[in-house]
Design an enzyme around this catalytic site. Structure first.
Site, mmCIF file in Angstrom:
data_model
loop_
_atom_site.group_PDB
_atom_site.id
_atom_site.type_symbol
_atom_site.label_atom_id
_atom_site.label_comp_id
_atom_site.label_asym_id
_atom_site.label_seq_id
_atom_site.Cartn_x
_atom_site.Cartn_y
_atom_site.Cartn_z
ATOM 1 N N SER A 106 34.829 40.394 56.902
ATOM 2 C CA SER A 106 35.838 40.245 57.944
ATOM 3 C C SER A 106 36.114 41.586 58.612
ATOM 4 O O SER A 106 36.046 42.637 57.977
ATOM 5 C CB SER A 106 37.134 39.685 57.361
ATOM 6 O OG SER A 106 38.114 39.518 58.367
ATOM 7 N N PRO A 108 44.494 49.336 56.018
ATOM 8 C CA PRO A 108 45.217 48.695 54.909
ATOM 9 C C PRO A 108 46.484 47.972 55.353
ATOM 10 O O PRO A 108 47.013 47.142 54.617
ATOM 11 C CB PRO A 108 45.552 49.862 53.972
ATOM 12 C CG PRO A 108 45.498 51.078 54.838
ATOM 13 C CD PRO A 108 44.450 50.801 55.869
ATOM 14 N N LYS A 152 37.708 42.640 49.889
ATOM 15 C CA LYS A 152 36.427 42.409 50.569
ATOM 16 C C LYS A 152 35.686 43.732 50.758
ATOM 17 O O LYS A 152 34.473 43.828 50.549
ATOM 18 C CB LYS A 152 36.655 41.741 51.932
ATOM 19 C CG LYS A 152 36.977 40.257 51.882
ATOM 20 C CD LYS A 152 37.191 39.711 53.285
ATOM 21 C CE LYS A 152 37.478 38.213 53.286
ATOM 22 N NZ LYS A 152 36.321 37.399 52.885
#
Length: 333
Positions: free
Chosen positions: A188, A194, A217
């Site tokens: 993604s 973050p 991920k």
């Protein structure tokens, strides 16, 4: 009384047989099929990847799904699919060191396409409250419903750390165990930030809970990059269930696309096309890239997916994973 063919006719038949055998032996043969494992083959993107591979003669896909219900649906939806193309297993629990835990059909595979992902679920009670407040928000001149204020959760055992990190690491280890040469990972966009909204999914208002989906991920991506396997990592923008091939593809790195005023949307069909194209045109080159759909300029046609990917690969633009150490530190992981 016995009869025998004249010697000349026997010789002619023998010569004809030898000629036919020679033609068969030296005639061009179609290339062997590449066996490709597709994990998450029943998911919204994985099923498109699996279906696309089924329709191409040079690929032999093996779809891994979690339930018998999913397996039956895949077989029903794809006329080309047989029982031998689908295997039921939980990829988060695969043990590459335990031969007995591995589906027999996946041995001898040349490539793996990972389409698994944790899926957030909307808290219905919270949605109901938000809908009741919508008229009040409109009267106050606010947005009736702010998607980012809704609360989400992950099913037990299906949170990002389990699925997007531990599960994907298990799949990457399996690929190495099987001798797979190329791993394609559907991830993604937004992994460099973050504070991206997607990382809040699964957390409460105080920031507690099983979230940080992009962080997990990203950690799995880095594990793949450092695995020694050839890889293609695809970071699509916001996924839409729209037809593929109708828009131009914009490929870039390091979330640069996120800085643009574009809509940041990506067709799942085009993601599936990129997965298949990466198996065809990457050669031995590894790559990681972001991708979205953009409008085709008037009077022109969109580039075929393979051409768009070839042009990106030729530019030799690389993704910078060196900043990930700072990301891990900031997230206290």
């Amino acid at each position: 009384m016995t009869y025998s063919l004249p010697r000349q006719l026997s010789s002619l038949l023998l010569a004809t047989s030898i000629l036919l055998w020679s033609c068969e032996s030296f005639a061009p043969r179609p290339p062997p099929q590449r066996k490709v494992i597709v994990t998450g083959a029943a998911g919204r993107t994985g099923k498109l990847v699996f279906s696309s591979l089924l329709k191409q003669a040079n690929f032999y896909p093996m779809g891994l799904v979690k339930s018998e219900k999913s397996a039956k649906k895949i077989i029903k939806d794809n006329a080309e699919c047989g029982l031998e193309n689908v295997w039921i297993c939980d990829v988060t629990k695969l043990d590459s060191d335990n031969e007995g835990s591995l589906p027999n059909g996946i041995r001898g595979s040349d490539a793996m396409i990972i389409c698994t992902s944790a899926v957030p679920k909307l808290r219905k009670r919270h949605l109901a409250k938000a809908l009741l407040k919508a008229p009040i928000n409109m009267l106050a001149g606010k947005k009736p419903l702010d998607f980012k204020t809704l609360q989400f959760y992950f099913a037990p055992g299906q949170h990002p750390e389990k699925v997007d990190y531990e599960g994907q690491i298990a799949q990457i280890d399996l690929a190495k165990k099987l001798g797979v040469s190329h791993v394609v990972l559907v991830s993604s966009m937004g992994g460099t930030n973050p504070d991206d909204f997607l990382n809040t999914l699964g957390k409460d208002k105080d920031g507690n809970g099983d979230g940080d989906i992009l962080v997990w991920k990203r950690k799995a991506e880095r594990y793949l990059v450092e695995s020694g396997l050839q890889y293609t990592i695809i970071h699509p923008g916001h996924l839409k269930d729209t037809p593929g091939g109708l828009s131009e593809l914009w490929l870039d790195v390091d979330d640069n696309i996120m800085m643009s005023p574009s809509h940041h949307m990506m067709s799942r069909c085009d993601v599936a096309r990129l997965c298949v194209a990466s198996l065809k045109v990457s050669g031995g080159q590894s790559s990681s890239f972001d991708c979205i759909n953009i409008d085709v300029p008037e009077g022109t046609k969109s580039r075929p997916t393979e051409i768009a990917l070839i042009e990106f690969l030729d530019a030799e633009t690389t993704y910078d994973y060196s900043t990930d150490r700072k990301l891990d530190y900031s997230m206290n992981i």
